[in-house]
Design an enzyme around this catalytic site. Structure first.
Site, PDB file in Angstrom:
ATOM      1  N   LEU A  57      20.653  69.440  76.340  1.00 20.24           N
ATOM      2  CA  LEU A  57      20.564  69.380  77.746  1.00 20.24           C
ATOM      3  C   LEU A  57      21.769  69.168  78.560  1.00 20.24           C
ATOM      4  O   LEU A  57      22.330  68.183  78.171  1.00 20.24           O
ATOM      5  CB  LEU A  57      19.470  68.749  78.318  1.00 20.24           C
ATOM      6  CG  LEU A  57      18.018  69.275  77.570  1.00 20.24           C
ATOM      7  CD1 LEU A  57      16.727  68.484  78.195  1.00 20.24           C
ATOM      8  CD2 LEU A  57      17.784  70.764  77.682  1.00 20.24           C
TER       9      LEU A  57
ATOM     10  N   HIS B 149      20.434  73.000  82.584  1.00 17.44           N
ATOM     11  CA  HIS B 149      19.200  72.697  82.293  1.00 17.44           C
ATOM     12  C   HIS B 149      18.376  71.814  83.171  1.00 17.44           C
ATOM     13  O   HIS B 149      17.341  72.179  83.652  1.00 17.44           O
ATOM     14  CB  HIS B 149      18.951  72.229  80.866  1.00 17.44           C
ATOM     15  CG  HIS B 149      19.594  73.031  79.795  1.00 17.44           C
ATOM     16  ND1 HIS B 149      20.697  72.388  78.925  1.00 17.44           N
ATOM     17  CD2 HIS B 149      19.083  74.102  79.300  1.00 17.44           C
ATOM     18  CE1 HIS B 149      21.049  73.569  78.051  1.00 17.44           C
ATOM     19  NE2 HIS B 149      20.162  74.469  78.102  1.00 17.44           N
TER      20      HIS B 149
ATOM     21  N   ARG C 273      27.244  74.988  74.189  1.00 15.97           N
ATOM     22  CA  ARG C 273      28.253  75.450  73.486  1.00 15.97           C
ATOM     23  C   ARG C 273      29.620  74.913  73.801  1.00 15.97           C
ATOM     24  O   ARG C 273      30.683  74.766  73.086  1.00 15.97           O
ATOM     25  CB  ARG C 273      28.480  76.803  73.046  1.00 15.97           C
ATOM     26  CG  ARG C 273      27.074  77.512  72.111  1.00 15.97           C
ATOM     27  CD  ARG C 273      27.467  78.925  71.839  1.00 15.97           C
ATOM     28  NE  ARG C 273      26.437  79.487  71.089  1.00 15.97           N
ATOM     29  CZ  ARG C 273      25.229  80.169  71.330  1.00 15.97           C
ATOM     30  NH1 ARG C 273      24.945  80.462  72.604  1.00 15.97           N
ATOM     31  NH2 ARG C 273      24.483  80.487  70.415  1.00 15.97           N
TER      32      ARG C 273
ATOM     33  N   GLU D  86      23.706  69.795  82.775  1.00 15.51           N
ATOM     34  CA  GLU D  86      23.074  69.631  84.333  1.00 15.51           C
ATOM     35  C   GLU D  86      22.565  71.018  84.641  1.00 15.51           C
ATOM     36  O   GLU D  86      21.869  71.312  85.726  1.00 15.51           O
ATOM     37  CB  GLU D  86      24.277  69.524  85.172  1.00 15.51           C
ATOM     38  CG  GLU D  86      24.567  67.993  85.454  1.00 15.51           C
ATOM     39  CD  GLU D  86      25.730  67.632  84.530  1.00 15.51           C
ATOM     40  OE1 GLU D  86      26.064  67.967  83.405  1.00 15.51           O
ATOM     41  OE2 GLU D  86      26.579  66.549  84.963  1.00 15.51           O
TER      42      GLU D  86
HETATM   43  P1  AMP Z   1      19.759  77.629  76.522  1.00 16.86           P
HETATM   44  O1  AMP Z   1      19.450  76.315  76.092  1.00 16.86           O
HETATM   45  O2  AMP Z   1      21.043  77.946  76.476  1.00 16.86           O
HETATM   46  O3  AMP Z   1      18.911  78.772  75.966  1.00 16.86           O
HETATM   47  O4  AMP Z   1      19.241  77.741  78.165  1.00 16.86           O
HETATM   48  C1  AMP Z   1      18.119  77.635  78.606  1.00 16.86           C
HETATM   49  C2  AMP Z   1      18.182  78.030  79.997  1.00 16.86           C
HETATM   50  O5  AMP Z   1      19.033  77.177  80.761  1.00 16.86           O
HETATM   51  C3  AMP Z   1      18.526  79.497  80.316  1.00 16.86           C
HETATM   52  O6  AMP Z   1      17.495  80.048  81.095  1.00 16.86           O
HETATM   53  C4  AMP Z   1      19.816  79.374  80.748  1.00 16.86           C
HETATM   54  O7  AMP Z   1      20.263  80.520  81.632  1.00 16.86           O
HETATM   55  C5  AMP Z   1      19.813  78.154  81.504  1.00 16.86           C
HETATM   56  N1  AMP Z   1      21.176  77.709  81.736  1.00 16.86           N
HETATM   57  C6  AMP Z   1      22.291  77.567  80.829  1.00 16.86           C
HETATM   58  N2  AMP Z   1      23.327  77.019  81.197  1.00 16.86           N
HETATM   59  C7  AMP Z   1      23.226  77.022  82.741  1.00 16.86           C
HETATM   60  C8  AMP Z   1      23.844  76.590  83.673  1.00 16.86           C
HETATM   61  N3  AMP Z   1      25.235  76.264  83.374  1.00 16.86           N
HETATM   62  N4  AMP Z   1      23.372  76.636  84.976  1.00 16.86           N
HETATM   63  C9  AMP Z   1      22.040  76.920  84.955  1.00 16.86           C
HETATM   64  N5  AMP Z   1      21.348  77.397  84.172  1.00 16.86           N
HETATM   65  C10 AMP Z   1      21.877  77.397  82.724  1.00 16.86           C
END
Ligand code: AMP
Length: 307
Positions: A35, A39, A193, A37
């Site tokens: 996680l 998330h 990432r 900022e």
């Molecule tokens: P992930 O853990 O990459 O599957 O992302 C989980 C959720 O967090 C998804 O809805 C992503 O679009 C959102 N998310 C990831 N990075 C960001 C970011 N920089 N700003 C806002 N939401 C994000």
């Protein structure tokens, strides 16, 4: 762990929780953990929507290709749980094993197939099967958690478009709430990432994605509206191949924000999309052409206990 945050590790426990919460308004934030900022902003948004907030943390094997980073994807469990707790999350669904969600294996089960028009381009073109795997797990999670609201980041714009259409097409009783992309002070969109980006040179190249978006936005503000001209000009301003040998642009495109189809002319409703590899690390970003990027203040860091 605070006795108020529940750690849910299997499906019967989610079903039990949902029975206990039958009179609550549930807001759900699906994630793959590590996680940051971005998330946390989704969690904060969820807290404004529901009387209960549940986060899932699950690195979904079905959405990774054979040569992708499934096994090395970061999984800092204790840190993630502590962050969720400090952000007032009521429950975290953290399946102890992917086999709990795929008891008969990945390849013999029913899958959600999103429409080709939404998956054949951009990330779908280079990641075959990714969006089907993503949509399948999201629908499974929706059916288990039964949230009234689910918050998704605009950072993954193609994913958001696909989820919205799935919910409409399959009459899933959940309201999808988008949340803006959270960025570092230098423009780099927060991503789990980003942990793979180690050196200053890699970091300088990772920054090029947001530089491309900003430059195209500036051209649009100067009344340039021809898509290929704007994309080409931004590319030639930003990417100096001699300086950035590890930077491989995968796509830089402009789509209608609602249909996700490419456009020849830019309008306020156009979303710019970019994906590139910095060495082996694949990064994506996007922005509305008409909406300047919002950057985090330089001092911003995740600190436990901050809300
Ligand atoms: P992930 O853990 O990459 O599957 O992302 C989980 C959720 O967090 C998804 O809805 C992503 O679009 C959102 N998310 C990831 N990075 C960001 C970011 N920089 N700003 C806002 N939401 C994000």
């Amino acid at each position: 762990m605070n006795r108020f945050m529940r750690l849910i590790e299997d499906i019967p426990a989610v079903e039990q929780l949902r029975r206990e919460w039958q009179h609550e308004t549930v807001a759900f934030v699906p994630t793959m953990g590590a996680l940051h900022e971005g998330h946390l902003s989704l969690i904060s948004k969820a807290r404004t929507l529901g009387s209960r907030v549940i986060v899932s943390i699950f690195v979904n094997p079905m959405q990774f290709g054979p040569n992708e980073d499934f096994s090395r994807y970061p999984r800092p469990k204790e840190r993630d749980l502590a962050l969720c707790e400090s952000y007032g999350v009521d429950a975290v669904f953290y399946p102890a094993d992917p086999a709990l969600l795929y008891p008969n294996g990945l390849h013999t089960m029913t899958q959600v197939v999103p429409p080709k028009a939404l998956t054949e381009n951009f990330c779908g073109a280079s990641r075959p099967g990714h969006f089907a795997g993503m949509a399948t797990v999201v629908l499974k999670l929706f059916n288990m958690v039964q949230p009234q609201y689910a918050v998704f980041g605009e950072k993954d714009a193609q994913q958001l478009a696909i989820i919205r259409q799935m919910v409409r097409d399959l009459n899933v009783p959940v309201e999808i709430i988008p949340a803006p992309t959270v960025r570092e002070a230098d423009g780099l969109a927060k991503s789990s990432r980003n942990a793979y980006i180690k050196t200053d040179t890699e970091r300088a190249q990772a920054r090029l994605l947001s530089r491309l978006l900003i430059t195209a936005q500036e051209l649009y503000q100067q009344s340039e509206a021809d898509t290929s001209h704007v994309l080409e000009t931004a590319r030639s301003f930003v990417i100096n191949e001699a300086l950035y040998p590890d930077f491989a642009l995968e796509y830089f495109a402009a789509v209608d924000q609602d249909t996700f189809q490419p456009v020849d002319e830019l309008t306020d409703n156009t979303r710019l999309l970019v994906a590139a590899k910095v060495g082996p690390v694949r990064l994506i970003d996007n922005a509305l052409v008409s909406e300047p990027l919002r950057l985090l203040p330089q001092t911003s860091v995740i600190s436990l206990g901050t809300r």
